[in-house]
Design a protein around this motif. Structure first.
Motif, short mmCIF file in Angstrom:
data_model
loop_
_atom_site.label_atom_id
_atom_site.label_comp_id
_atom_site.label_asym_id
_atom_site.label_seq_id
_atom_site.Cartn_x
_atom_site.Cartn_y
_atom_site.Cartn_z
N UNK A 693 5.76 4.63 15.23
CA UNK A 693 7.11 5.71 14.50
C UNK A 693 7.05 4.21 13.06
N UNK A 694 7.45 3.04 12.93
CA UNK A 694 7.76 2.12 12.33
C UNK A 694 6.36 2.03 11.19
N UNK A 695 5.51 2.68 11.11
CA UNK A 695 4.76 2.93 10.48
C UNK A 695 4.28 3.72 9.68
N UNK A 701 8.60 5.05 3.33
CA UNK A 701 8.45 3.89 2.59
C UNK A 701 7.84 3.36 0.73
N UNK A 702 6.48 3.11 1.00
CA UNK A 702 6.40 3.11 0.31
C UNK A 702 6.20 4.97 -0.94
N UNK A 707 8.37 7.36 -5.60
CA UNK A 707 8.81 7.59 -7.32
C UNK A 707 10.49 6.97 -7.33
N UNK A 708 10.39 6.38 -7.38
CA UNK A 708 11.55 5.12 -8.14
C UNK A 708 11.20 4.24 -9.33
N UNK A 726 3.69 14.44 -2.82
CA UNK A 726 3.41 13.36 -2.06
C UNK A 726 1.97 13.28 -1.28
N UNK A 727 0.98 12.76 -1.96
CA UNK A 727 -0.92 12.65 -1.69
C UNK A 727 -0.47 11.35 -0.43
#
Length: 727
Positions: A693-695, A701-702, A707-708, A726-727
């Motif tokens: 899950x965290x992976x 997140x990356x 995008x930010x 997103x790739x």
């Protein structure tokens, strides 16, 4: 901030001829939150389904008779109870059509109101102040009814409250300009009488509202000059009948509402929660005269939170059920949904950006080291009273004991006398004096309890903890005393409110709880909300098969399968066989309900890994396996369903942290224990699912960070559709 939402009409009204009466005598809750019983001021009782805005049934007394008491619903017998012509008690069921063919009984004295609480027996309050349970009254309807009130004393308002499994009938009276509060406790029957402080000459309260919180009954009342006062009465402080003697009832000013020119005529105030009140019939501060509003005020910060103009005349009537306000105005009975988020300075000023839904209770207020060492000014604690203003308190009666006198009394007096005086002192002491006073009282009570095995005051100690002015450092022997006396309710309160429990004390509680037989644990009285959370958790059916919260029931199969290509077949097979298979062991709670509640309190206690691990090693292998099985049960429930977080409910992170600590403390023992093999394999799958899950969350997140960083190349205008890959 509090909010009033778009309302809707429940029904039309036929106001009185002089327009001073709305035509509604009362509104009472029925079988659930979506049904109410409306009694008009003459002859008719109607059952409404609120969400559908339509009547389901209606009953009318015959011409010449009048309903003098609003009808209530007895959830135990599924019957309605009302009073006509002040003396005739009528009882009927929903399927009954004609009231004249249903049960009725004539009593010997005039009735003021019939009150009923969910899952409770109806109670009859007579106009002369006597109280009877309905069944006891109907067993002999013509039994003589005593006069409790003085000759010219009259009841003005009444309600009933269930507090600590005790049923209270609360009513106010007026006698020659004086106003009194009566608290009638049932089984055992005791009556306490209080005198309200006088307001300006000639002013009588327009409305009353009462609630129960933190072992105190809180009375809120509004005067025509716009002053809203609160008086607090401790439940445990109620003693035997005092006869004609009326104790003075201190009050604190909660709000000074704007009244415009003159005095209020038809207004009402209603408690919504510990920080908010609804007010009707009081001018809006920024609106012109001649307009009637329904408003919500925050009593902590003296701010107007929400307001809604009501068309037509306001009659000063207001009811609240299930986050809905029922208000008659003009020729309409309207339903106004409302919301009152947790009070904070940011929300009161309209500056709250994001409400923290996980915070269900304010942090405990305890003395800080800065206050002790450097004498910094402490913030007043919101404990016995919700007000933070410095209202000058009136002089208490001459026989009230001081803190020093009560401390001396604790050393020698009997248990009953100590309880009465301590709880009476807590109801009188100023909120800013609570922290040192509570600490001194707790130390004295615990000291005598340790020295004298026959002396113990569980209710008083629980009340002291509830003030949130205690911590473990102030009274380090309190929790250990509760463990010694097997007072697990007090243990639960200490775990909830003490922020500085040492790790060895936490482990002592854990060892006691986990080794307690389930049969003994079920006899313990615990905090209702924590029990409700576990009841819902245990009763919850298994969630849908699939990945939820990072874990899927198929994860265990995947971890032990060499061929990942068969995952689809595995899911299909498990889905088809779901109804055929029995509940897996992970879905069965390995401990009893009450033991689980106590273990939940331990899971939420603050700790340091370094100091907790050595004490965890004192647990036996049998208890470690049982505790891990319970943590596994919690993990399964939290992973498969969206569990609503309630007050004092453990989080998934806390469950995983305790799993890790137990494995660290007992890994060698668990590896060598045969019955722990399957448990360890199952826990291994939990860890893998969390890593997976965290992976995936890291990947998201990356992507969001990239995008930010993207710069806007051009102004795309007000309306556009953009596709981002997103790739």
């Amino acid at each position: 901030m509090a909010a009033l939402y778009e309302g809707y009409t429940l029904c039309g009204l036929v106001p009185g001829q002089n327009l001073s009466n709305s035509g509604v005598q009362g509104i009472e809750a029925e079988r659930d939150s979506d049904h109410v019983v409306v009694t008009d001021s003459t002859r008719c009782v109607t059952l409404y389904k609120v969400s559908d805005q339509k009547p389901l049934s209606s009953w009318t007394v015959k011409q010449g008779q009048t309903l003098t008491c609003s009808a209530v619903y007895n959830s135990q017998t599924k019957e309605y109870v009302a009073v006509s012509d002040s003396k005739v008690i009528r009882i009927w069921k929903e399927e009954d059509i004609i009231l004249e063919k249903t049960f009725k009984a004539t009593v010997s004295s005039e009735v003021w109101r019939v009150h009923c609480v969910p899952a409770g027996e109806p109670v009859v309050l007579f106009q002369r102040g006597a109280v009877r349970l309905l069944d006891a009254l109907l067993s002999a309807p013509q039994q003589p009814i005593e006069d409790v009130l003085a000759q010219e004393e009259a009841v003005r308002w009444s309600t009933n409250i269930v507090a600590e499994s005790q049923h209270f009938v609360i009513f106010t009276t007026e006698l020659k300009g004086e106003h009194f509060l009566y608290l009638q406790r049932l089984n055992p029957n005791t009556l306490q009488r209080y005198r309200l402080e006088r307001e300006e000459p000639g002013l009588s309260p327009l409305s009353f509202s009462a609630s129960y919180r933190d072992k105190h009954i809180r009375l809120l009342y509004l005067y025509p000059n716009g002053h809203v006062y609160q008086s607090v009465v401790p439940v445990r402080g109620l003693g035997a009948d005092e006869g004609a003697q009326a104790l003075p009832l201190p009050r604190s000013l909660q709000l000074g509402l704007p009244v415009g020119e003159g005095l209020l005529q038809a207004a009402s105030v209603l408690l919504l929660d510990e920080d908010h009140v609804a007010v009707v019939g009081v001018p809006h501060p920024s609106a012109g005269t001649g307009k009637d509003f329904l408003c919500i005020w925050n009593t902590n910060f003296q701010t107007l939170q929400a307001g809604k103009e009501m068309a037509g005349k306001i009659y000063g009537q207001l009811w609240s059920y299930s986050n809905k306000l029922f208000i008659p105005h003009g020729k309409t009975l309207s339903v106004i949904p409302y919301e009152c988020p947790k009070s904070s300075l940011a929300s009161a000023l309209g500056k709250l950006r994001q409400a923290k839904t996980e915070e269900f209770k304010a942090p405990a207020s305890v003395p800080s080291w800065n206050n002790i060492l450097h004498g910094e000014k402490a913030q007043p604690s919101r404990t016995v009273e919700t007000r933070k203003t410095r209202t000058t308190r009136k002089t208490q009666s001459a026989h009230s004991l001081t803190i020093d006198q009560v401390l001396e009394l604790i050393k020698t007096a009997p248990v009953e006398e100590v309880q009465k005086e301590v709880e009476g002192l807590l109801s009188r002491v100023d909120t800013q004096d609570l922290p040192p006073s509570v600490g001194q009282l707790a130390l004295s009570l615990v000291s005598r309890s340790l020295a004298d095995p026959a002396f113990y005051t569980p209710s008083t100690l629980a009340q002291l903890v509830h003030t949130q002015s205690l911590c473990h450092s102030v009274c380090p022997d309190l929790l250990l005393l509760a463990l010694e006396r097997k007072d697990y309710f007090l243990c639960q309160l200490c775990l909830q409110f003490f922020p500085d429990l040492p790790e060895d004390v936490t482990c002592a509680c854990l060892k006691t709880f986990i080794s307690m037989p389930d049969a003994d644990a079920e006899k313990v009285s615990l905090e209702p909300d924590s029990i409700s959370f576990m009841e819902n958790l245990i009763a919850r059916d298994r969630g849908q098969v699939g990945l939820q919260n990072g874990f899927s029931p198929t994860s265990f199969d995947e971890d032990h399968s060499d061929a990942l290509s068969g995952v689809g077949d595995t899911i299909k097979t498990r889905a088809e066989d779901k109804e055929k298979t029995s509940t897996p062991p992970e879905q069965i709670c390995p401990v009893g309900l009450h033991k689980a509640v106590l273990l939940n309190e331990v899971l939420q206690t603050a700790y340091s890994d370094t100091f907790l691990l050595p004490h965890l090693k004192d647990l036996s292998a049998q208890h470690v396996v049982l505790f891990l099985q319970y943590l596994q049960f919690l993990y399964f429930k939290f992973s498969q369903d969206a569990i609503p977080q309630m007050f004092r409910s453990p989080s998934l992170t806390q469950v995983m942290d305790w799993v890790c600590m137990l494995l660290d403390a007992h890994f060698t023992v668990l590896v060598m224990t045969p019955e722990a093999k399957g448990l360890l394999l199952s826990l291994k799958s939990f860890v893998r699912s969390q890593v997976r899950l965290f992976s995936e969350l890291g990947k998201i997140e990356s992507s969001l960070q990239e995008l930010n960083k993207m710069k806007v190349k051009k102004d795309v205008g007000q309306y556009s559709i953009e596709i981002i890959e997103l790739f």
